[in-house]
Design an enzyme around this catalytic site. Structure first.
Site, PDB file in Angstrom:
ATOM      1  N   ARG A 143       0.828  -1.193   0.000  1.00 57.00           N
ATOM      2  CA  ARG A 143       0.000   0.000   0.000  1.00 57.00           C
ATOM      3  C   ARG A 143       0.872   1.257   0.000  1.00 57.00           C
ATOM      4  O   ARG A 143       1.895   1.303   0.679  1.00 57.00           O
ATOM      5  CB  ARG A 143      -0.917   0.009   1.227  1.00 57.00           C
ATOM      6  CG  ARG A 143      -2.227   0.757   0.991  1.00 57.00           C
ATOM      7  CD  ARG A 143      -3.191   0.540   2.118  1.00 57.00           C
ATOM      8  NE  ARG A 143      -3.604  -0.843   2.286  1.00 57.00           N
ATOM      9  CZ  ARG A 143      -4.631  -1.213   3.029  1.00 57.00           C
ATOM     10  NH1 ARG A 143      -5.350  -0.304   3.673  1.00 57.00           N
ATOM     11  NH2 ARG A 143      -4.952  -2.484   3.140  1.00 57.00           N
ATOM     12  N   LYS A 158      -3.783  -6.567  -2.471  1.00 58.04           N
ATOM     13  CA  LYS A 158      -4.008  -7.661  -1.534  1.00 58.04           C
ATOM     14  C   LYS A 158      -3.813  -8.955  -2.323  1.00 58.04           C
ATOM     15  O   LYS A 158      -4.369  -9.093  -3.413  1.00 58.04           O
ATOM     16  CB  LYS A 158      -5.416  -7.591  -0.938  1.00 58.04           C
ATOM     17  CG  LYS A 158      -5.611  -6.378  -0.032  1.00 58.04           C
ATOM     18  CD  LYS A 158      -7.014  -6.303   0.544  1.00 58.04           C
ATOM     19  CE  LYS A 158      -7.153  -5.078   1.454  1.00 58.04           C
ATOM     20  NZ  LYS A 158      -8.522  -4.930   2.006  1.00 58.04           N
ATOM     21  N   ASP A 203     -13.438  -1.249  -0.583  1.00 57.75           N
ATOM     22  CA  ASP A 203     -13.343  -2.499  -1.342  1.00 57.75           C
ATOM     23  C   ASP A 203     -14.262  -3.583  -0.797  1.00 57.75           C
ATOM     24  O   ASP A 203     -14.177  -4.739  -1.203  1.00 57.75           O
ATOM     25  CB  ASP A 203     -11.898  -3.000  -1.397  1.00 57.75           C
ATOM     26  CG  ASP A 203     -11.342  -3.388  -0.045  1.00 57.75           C
ATOM     27  OD1 ASP A 203     -11.715  -2.766   0.964  1.00 57.75           O
ATOM     28  OD2 ASP A 203     -10.515  -4.315   0.017  1.00 57.75           O
ATOM     29  N   ASP A 249     -14.674  -5.252   2.032  1.00 55.77           N
ATOM     30  CA  ASP A 249     -14.351  -6.358   2.933  1.00 55.77           C
ATOM     31  C   ASP A 249     -14.602  -6.005   4.399  1.00 55.77           C
ATOM     32  O   ASP A 249     -14.365  -6.816   5.288  1.00 55.77           O
ATOM     33  CB  ASP A 249     -12.917  -6.870   2.733  1.00 55.77           C
ATOM     34  CG  ASP A 249     -11.851  -5.812   2.976  1.00 55.77           C
ATOM     35  OD1 ASP A 249     -12.189  -4.680   3.356  1.00 55.77           O
ATOM     36  OD2 ASP A 249     -10.656  -6.127   2.779  1.00 55.77           O
ATOM     37  N   HIS A 284     -13.751  -5.968   9.834  1.00 60.22           N
ATOM     38  CA  HIS A 284     -13.500  -7.197   9.067  1.00 60.22           C
ATOM     39  C   HIS A 284     -14.160  -8.368   9.799  1.00 60.22           C
ATOM     40  O   HIS A 284     -13.897  -8.604  10.977  1.00 60.22           O
ATOM     41  CB  HIS A 284     -11.996  -7.478   8.977  1.00 60.22           C
ATOM     42  CG  HIS A 284     -11.251  -6.570   8.057  1.00 60.22           C
ATOM     43  ND1 HIS A 284     -11.167  -6.794   6.705  1.00 60.22           N
ATOM     44  CD2 HIS A 284     -10.540  -5.445   8.288  1.00 60.22           C
ATOM     45  CE1 HIS A 284     -10.435  -5.845   6.144  1.00 60.22           C
ATOM     46  NE2 HIS A 284     -10.034  -5.016   7.092  1.00 60.22           N
TER      47      HIS A 284
END
Length: 456
Positions: A13, A111, A236, A238, A320
């Site tokens: 990242r 990822k 994203d 998640d 998460h």
């Protein structure tokens, strides 16, 4: 020159234009292709979120991936869970998602999953840095978007609502928007969807459901529409955040408690939670016959611990959720939201009443303080080593968590951004104030030029 800080404990990242230029991304693709080929496979799934830099990075990454005759199975713009899903049921158990997750819109990253295992940025760092130049014009891409329908159908087959409920969704113009809306409509919910269209400028608010300021649209819509509950997703898809029928934010601790109760009624086993979670999480797990297991923060760590223990569920304070009962054990904000909606539809009481039944504690949300990225881990170590923690029990698997019989505090370094992360909890309001005062006094002595009150 490669900024080595892009290689993180969970992923890769950095600033898209500065840190993730075409040559660096191409090198990363070459190294990843070599690692995949060593597993005996020659294919990899690839998805992107909606960030403005996604297509440029995708083109460079494909150039690197295909340099060793690897076939790229293109999922297009999807939430990260769809890439994970593809690696579970598709032609290969290798996948890469181009995403900056909840980072600022100028950031991006990768990822990575190889041979069904999450890959840390640290694992490929040296190989990328030491890679010699290699030219290639090979491109081998196949369309894999047929798996999107399979993902939606499998969620539908796993979830039937006990009664029709009204749900508000806010993906914050992230990649999850169209998919979450379609799935919730398919399971029979009455859906109100805000900020649905993916837009890498994130024009309405930043897609990070862990921050209260990003939930204002959702809170207002739940109230105006008298909805049963609301969900927010990160960029994203998640991670998930939740709002109850009274427009109150449901803490991630309570989300974990809801899910732990539900799944432990179906199967006893370990439940994994991260160091930022409430002490009450472990008590709820134990009360329902489960085995509470505390772990380092990070999807990389939680997934590995789930595999190690065959846990039925894993979760993080950040939102998460990893469901490993009749699902695949990866973090999926959309599927987690659907299961939470199913749970609420089966209750004889509303969500706010259910939440009020959980033990009451006094806690802060996750607090962050901006620091230099290159110094954050050393800062935590310095604090841990110089503070007198007499009277506290210490857990140092991830930063330092210091606990008394009635309160606890945590200081750790973020693995995804240049920040220190803190959280505090007490059995009473006074116990919370006491442990925060202990932290602030010591923090000020060690770092007099940093103001704890500047946290966000």
């Amino acid at each position: 020159m490669i900024n080595e800080n892009i290689f993180r404990a969970y992923d890769i990242r950095g600033k898209a234009d500065e840190d993730l230029n075409d040559e660096i991304i191409r090198k990363i693709g070459i190294v990843l292709s070599e690692k995949i080929l060593k597993t005996g496979q020659n294919k990899v799934y690839l998805g992107t979120d909606c960030r403005l830099s996604a297509n440029r990075i995708k083109k460079s990454l494909i150039s690197g991936l295909c340099s060793n005759d690897l076939e790229v199975l293109d999922l297009g713009m999807v939430p990260t869970p769809l890439v994970y899903f593809a690696t579970k049921i598709g032609k290969t158990n290798c996948g890469i998602m181009i995403t900056g997750s909840h980072n600022p819109k100028e950031d991006n990253g990768l990822k990575m999953v190889i041979n069904d295992g999450a890959v840390s940025g640290f694992e490929i760092k040296n190989d990328v840095i030491n890679l010699k130049n290699k030219t290639t014009n090979i491109v081998n891409i196949s369309d894999a978007r047929d798996l999107i329908k399979q993902y939606e159908n499998e969620i539908f087959s796993n979830c039937k609502l006990a009664k029709k409920i009204k749900v508000v969704l806010d993906p914050g113009n992230g990649a999850a928007g169209p998919y979450a809306k379609k799935v919730f409509e398919k399971i029979g919910a009455e859906v109100i969807s805000l900020n649905t269209e993916p837009d890498g400028n994130f024009p309405n608010h930043h897609p990070d459901p862990s921050k209260e300021k990003n939930l204002k649209d959702l809170i207002e819509s739940v109230s105006v529409n008298k909805a049963d509950l609301g969900f927010a997703f990160d960029g994203d898809g998640d991670r998930v955040g939740m709002v109850d029928n009274n427009s109150n934010i449901v803490s991630p601790d309570h989300i974990i408690m809801l899910l732990s109760e539900y799944f432990l009624q179906k199967k006893k086993g370990p439940v994994i939670y991260d160091v930022k979670c409430s002490n009450q999480v472990s008590k709820i797990i134990e009360d329902n016959g489960g085995d509470p297991v505390i772990e380092k923060t990070g999807h990389f760590n939680i997934k590995n611990k789930i595999r190690e223990t065959n846990a039925i569920l894993g979760a993080e304070m950040s939102g998460h959720i990893f469901i490993n009962y009749d699902w695949y054990g990866f973090d999926d904000g959309i599927y987690s939201a659907v299961i939470l909606a199913k749970i609420i539809s089966e209750l004889e009481i509303d969500l706010s009443t259910k939440i009020s039944d959980f033990p009451k504690v006094f806690s802060t949300p996750e607090l962050t303080l901006d620091v230099e990225d290159s110094q954050k881990f050393e800062m935590v170590d310095k604090f841990k080593n110089e503070v007198d923690f007499s009277g506290y029990e210490i857990l140092d698997i991830d930063g330092v968590r210091f606990s008394s019989s009635k309160a606890w505090g945590l200081l750790r370094a973020s693995n995804t951004s240049p920040k220190l992360v803190m959280r505090f909890e007490g059995d009473t309001d006074q116990e919370l104030l006491n442990i925060m005062a202990f932290f602030k006094d010591n923090f000020k002595k060690i770092y007099p030029n940093l103001n704890f009150e500047d946290h966000s």
